[in-house]
Motif scaffolding. Sequence first.
Motif, PDB file in Angstrom:
ATOM      1  N   PHE C  11     -38.762  32.360  21.395  1.00  0.00           N
ATOM      2  CA  PHE C  11     -38.430  33.754  21.675  1.00  0.00           C
ATOM      3  C   PHE C  11     -38.005  33.897  23.132  1.00  0.00           C
ATOM      4  O   PHE C  11     -38.485  33.161  23.999  1.00  0.00           O
ATOM      5  CB  PHE C  11     -39.632  34.660  21.387  1.00  0.00           C
ATOM      6  CG  PHE C  11     -39.955  34.749  19.916  1.00  0.00           C
ATOM      7  CD1 PHE C  11     -39.166  35.502  19.056  1.00  0.00           C
ATOM      8  CD2 PHE C  11     -41.043  34.061  19.389  1.00  0.00           C
ATOM      9  CE1 PHE C  11     -39.463  35.576  17.705  1.00  0.00           C
ATOM     10  CE2 PHE C  11     -41.333  34.133  18.045  1.00  0.00           C
ATOM     11  CZ  PHE C  11     -40.547  34.887  17.194  1.00  0.00           C
ATOM     12  N   ASN C  12     -37.103  34.825  23.386  1.00  0.00           N
ATOM     13  CA  ASN C  12     -36.626  35.120  24.738  1.00  0.00           C
ATOM     14  C   ASN C  12     -36.127  33.862  25.447  1.00  0.00           C
ATOM     15  O   ASN C  12     -36.473  33.618  26.601  1.00  0.00           O
ATOM     16  CB  ASN C  12     -37.718  35.785  25.580  1.00  0.00           C
ATOM     17  CG  ASN C  12     -38.320  36.981  24.879  1.00  0.00           C
ATOM     18  OD1 ASN C  12     -37.609  37.752  24.256  1.00  0.00           O
ATOM     19  ND2 ASN C  12     -39.628  37.105  24.944  1.00  0.00           N
ATOM     20  N   ALA C  13     -35.297  33.089  24.748  1.00  0.00           N
ATOM     21  CA  ALA C  13     -34.819  31.832  25.314  1.00  0.00           C
ATOM     22  C   ALA C  13     -34.117  32.070  26.639  1.00  0.00           C
ATOM     23  O   ALA C  13     -33.339  33.005  26.780  1.00  0.00           O
ATOM     24  CB  ALA C  13     -33.875  31.154  24.331  1.00  0.00           C
ATOM     25  N   GLY C  14     -34.409  31.218  27.605  1.00  0.00           N
ATOM     26  CA  GLY C  14     -33.736  31.275  28.897  1.00  0.00           C
ATOM     27  C   GLY C  14     -34.253  32.349  29.821  1.00  0.00           C
ATOM     28  O   GLY C  14     -33.746  32.524  30.915  1.00  0.00           O
ATOM     29  N   GLN C  15     -35.242  33.072  29.397  1.00  0.00           N
ATOM     30  CA  GLN C  15     -35.793  34.114  30.246  1.00  0.00           C
ATOM     31  C   GLN C  15     -37.167  33.695  30.754  1.00  0.00           C
ATOM     32  O   GLN C  15     -37.782  32.789  30.205  1.00  0.00           O
ATOM     33  CB  GLN C  15     -35.897  35.432  29.462  1.00  0.00           C
ATOM     34  CG  GLN C  15     -34.545  36.135  29.338  1.00  0.00           C
ATOM     35  CD  GLN C  15     -34.527  37.188  28.256  1.00  0.00           C
ATOM     36  OE1 GLN C  15     -35.544  37.801  27.975  1.00  0.00           O
ATOM     37  NE2 GLN C  15     -33.380  37.369  27.643  1.00  0.00           N
ATOM     38  N   PRO C  16     -37.636  34.370  31.801  1.00  0.00           N
ATOM     39  CA  PRO C  16     -38.937  33.983  32.371  1.00  0.00           C
ATOM     40  C   PRO C  16     -40.064  34.048  31.342  1.00  0.00           C
ATOM     41  O   PRO C  16     -41.016  33.264  31.406  1.00  0.00           O
ATOM     42  CB  PRO C  16     -39.162  35.012  33.478  1.00  0.00           C
ATOM     43  CG  PRO C  16     -37.853  35.634  33.749  1.00  0.00           C
ATOM     44  CD  PRO C  16     -36.985  35.435  32.574  1.00  0.00           C
ATOM     45  N   ASN C  17     -39.933  34.984  30.391  1.00  0.00           N
ATOM     46  CA  ASN C  17     -41.015  35.120  29.412  1.00  0.00           C
ATOM     47  C   ASN C  17     -40.739  34.296  28.150  1.00  0.00           C
ATOM     48  O   ASN C  17     -41.189  34.645  27.062  1.00  0.00           O
ATOM     49  CB  ASN C  17     -41.235  36.594  29.059  1.00  0.00           C
ATOM     50  CG  ASN C  17     -39.967  37.245  28.548  1.00  0.00           C
ATOM     51  OD1 ASN C  17     -38.874  36.697  28.661  1.00  0.00           O
ATOM     52  ND2 ASN C  17     -40.111  38.425  27.969  1.00  0.00           N
ATOM     53  N   GLU C  18     -39.939  33.218  28.315  1.00  0.00           N
ATOM     54  CA  GLU C  18     -39.648  32.355  27.176  1.00  0.00           C
ATOM     55  C   GLU C  18     -40.956  31.849  26.564  1.00  0.00           C
ATOM     56  O   GLU C  18     -41.921  31.542  27.270  1.00  0.00           O
ATOM     57  CB  GLU C  18     -38.803  31.162  27.631  1.00  0.00           C
ATOM     58  CG  GLU C  18     -38.458  30.230  26.502  1.00  0.00           C
ATOM     59  CD  GLU C  18     -37.513  29.114  26.940  1.00  0.00           C
ATOM     60  OE1 GLU C  18     -36.478  29.429  27.545  1.00  0.00           O
ATOM     61  OE2 GLU C  18     -37.825  27.948  26.687  1.00  0.00           O
TER      62      GLU C  18
END
Lengths: 332, 377, 226
Positions: C11-18
Amino acid sequence: MIINPAIIALVGGSLLITAFALYALATALRILRHWDIRSGSEGQLALERKTYLISTIFAYLLGFELFSLFLFVFTAEHMHGLFVGAMCAAGSLGVNDYGYPTLILKTVTFMFCGVWVIVNHTDNRCSDYPLIRPKYRLLILLTVLMGLGTFLQTGYFAGLRADVITSCCGTLFSGDTESIAAGIAGLPAGATRIAFYLTVILTLRVGIHVLVTGRGAGAFGLLAGMTTVVSLIALISFIAPYYYELPTHHCPFCLLQEDYNYIGYPLYLSLFTAGVTGAGTGVLGLLKGPPSLEAVIPSLQRRLCLFSMAGFAIFTLMATWPMVFGDFVLGS
Amino acid sequence: MKWIERQRAFMDYTLSSLWRRKLRNLALLMVYTLVIFLLSSVIFFTDALRKEAAAVLEAGPEMIVQRTVGGRHSLIPVAYAERIERIRGASSVRPRLWGYYYHQASRTNYTILVPETFSGPDDTVQTGGGVLRTWGALWDGRMYFRTHDGNSLFLLPTSAMSDGADLVTADLILMSEPTFRKISGVPEGHATDLVVRVRNERERPTVAEKIVRELPDTRPILREEIARTYAAIFDWRAGYVVVLLGSAVLAFFIFAWDKATGLSAEEKTEIGILKGIGWDTSDVLMMKFWEGAVVSVSAFALGAITGYVHVYFASASLFEHALKGWSILYPKFTLRPQVSAYQLAVLFFLTVVPYTLLTVVPTWKVAVTDPDAVMRR
Amino acid sequence: MIRLASITKTFNAGQPNEFQALKGIDLEVALDAVSVFAGPSGSGKTTLLSLLGCMSRPTSGRIWLEGREITSLPERFAVRIRRETFGFIFQNYNLVKGITVLENTMLPAYPTGVSHRSVRDRALSLLEGLGIASKAGQHVENLSGGEQQRVAIARALINDPAIIIADEPTAHLDSSLARRLLEIFGGFRREGKTILIACHDPLIIESPVVDRVVFMRDGRIVPHDH
């Protein structure tokens, strides 16, 4: 520039339609660049969701394009009183150089839009979306057409000056001036009639072949396109005069009036339906793709072909009706 | 069949969903209806005026010749008629007597006119539909007139005209020539203008040209020119008012956009559930299409009907002054009800089309809710 | 049989909250059986259920349902399989408020195009079978928790799915209601339906109705709970 509610509606509506087409175009470009059906990445999922939006937008645009086509003609008709010598829409459209190109472009855009919706529908029935790239490439063309249409239409309305001397439909379609329209009106009715019935019969015959064997869809599409054009020519050349019961009245717009029981609507609607579904049949026939596509095309193609044939048949019946049951006879 | 069953099911759900949120939807419906009401009133009203004017002109003379003095309309010598009659193509020339009469008691302007043939005696008048209603008290059944030189004149109204366009006859008083001259002060040998009949339509501009050459102080006006000018003015007025209403319409679209974007949490949850239990994005979009269709059709019907009533039965009281553009002292008149597919089509394109397009994107945003979102709650 | 091969879900690939909810799952789930996915919250069992039920697509890896690859199917097609094959019972029941029990039960059948009358008849007989036919005309918010769950069960069955997916079905039930639920599940089992349950309730895990328990932790399958 003339301002009235219809012009505001048409210009505003076109701008809105173009804005949405541009928005769709931006998405189309992203899809063309990044589409990868095998991937389950969030980017791909987002693109797949976008395809729903584009499908919806264009389904609406198809309806609105048809609507605006008729509204445009109707507005030209409504305004004819403002121009000296204009007796109906034909005269109003001839006031400046943008009128007829706008009309033609609107018709073409509607047809293209219809074909796009057909291709999109086909593609959406295959789980691997085999037509995603061709259809979004077609969308670029469609957007350009819509933008151009908006430009021409705005140019037409902006260039209107009340009281400009213009030809009325009496002279525009009277057959003694040197214009394409008059050229059509001046065509020998007998020869046009033969050409019209021949193309219709040929199209229906090829249609039956498509229905029975499932082959020859490309030829049918081509014929359907041709028959649509020939039918429009026939409409001006001899079908309209039969409805008006006047050998010199060739106007294709007055048919939409109450005086002639709005017969123009069923005539044009059946012809447009036949043209769009016929072209759709042809386009589907030309498409090559994976087995998933081959699986859905035949049944769709048959249905489209049937629609197209029905459209041509209804149009032909309506065109023939006043010749057979009317008292008026177009002189030799 | 399957397709129909599907649509029926979506329709069912839509109706029940609309009903569940009736207060919210009612607000939208009311604003939507109001916008359509305003626009339809403008369209119906200007079109009706345009048609009335056209009807009046249809019956009117093909050409009027006025005399101008100092660039202003002046009385024309009746002798001019004979000179015009000699011009080839002009088949008959008739002097016309008409003018305005301001009635102090009712503070209203009336049009007084001598018809081609006036059947009654000199002390009678025939009045249009709105005249006696606004005139005020009668003296012994007679109308009091003040002549141009300050004397009193009592005239007996005999019959009211009922036929023809209400717009013109509403304030019309017909009288005999001697009575007219007494009231208006137009001297013998002069007329308000001349009516010229030209049989052949194509010859009219030529005849007009010849008249100006023969009588340089006159101004011939063709019927078509008036019709064209009227049509242009009414069209332009309607367009102008629509532009003025544009801000209201725009506000409505922003409101509709906001409504569609800011769905309540409850509604979002609901769509999430539908997605979770097996509805596709296109199913939700279809359901939302029906919702939009129901709202638009209701608003359109309500708005157009109230607009119709407003224009034809309430004389467009909200903005008749803006659109009618004649004297505000004009008596009331009613228009003949008529509505055309064209007017409705314009109205539809002005309102429903933008509304539908503008709600597509917000609707889609909700419709693509992840099906598994419902499990993560 | 449902076969999963190296399934991951991010979930939320590539984001800080991946956040990687599933980290390479290989699994075969038998049909005609009751399988339970057990593990603490955050172990990935609900995510796995949603992948199995065609509700979402894995970030990588493949899933075969009875030999058919379903991973690369776009939503438009996945949803069709989901409607025909799976019935869902959610943890919070997720009934639509403001409409009746009967309408709630019928909702999943709306997009199928099956005639209103036959859907209605089926819904009524399902409610009858679950003992809440008398509540058919009531709004769902007036029902007790146990009744709401039975409405959810009826709704899950309306399209006659072969596989029933239940997420934490006993979370809001007391022990006696939970046992009643297990009886209902046992009935489905005898009818030949497949049941996939995500939960960490020992009452279910240790129930004789259950054929297999898969333990999960931190997005991976582990041999045992302990």
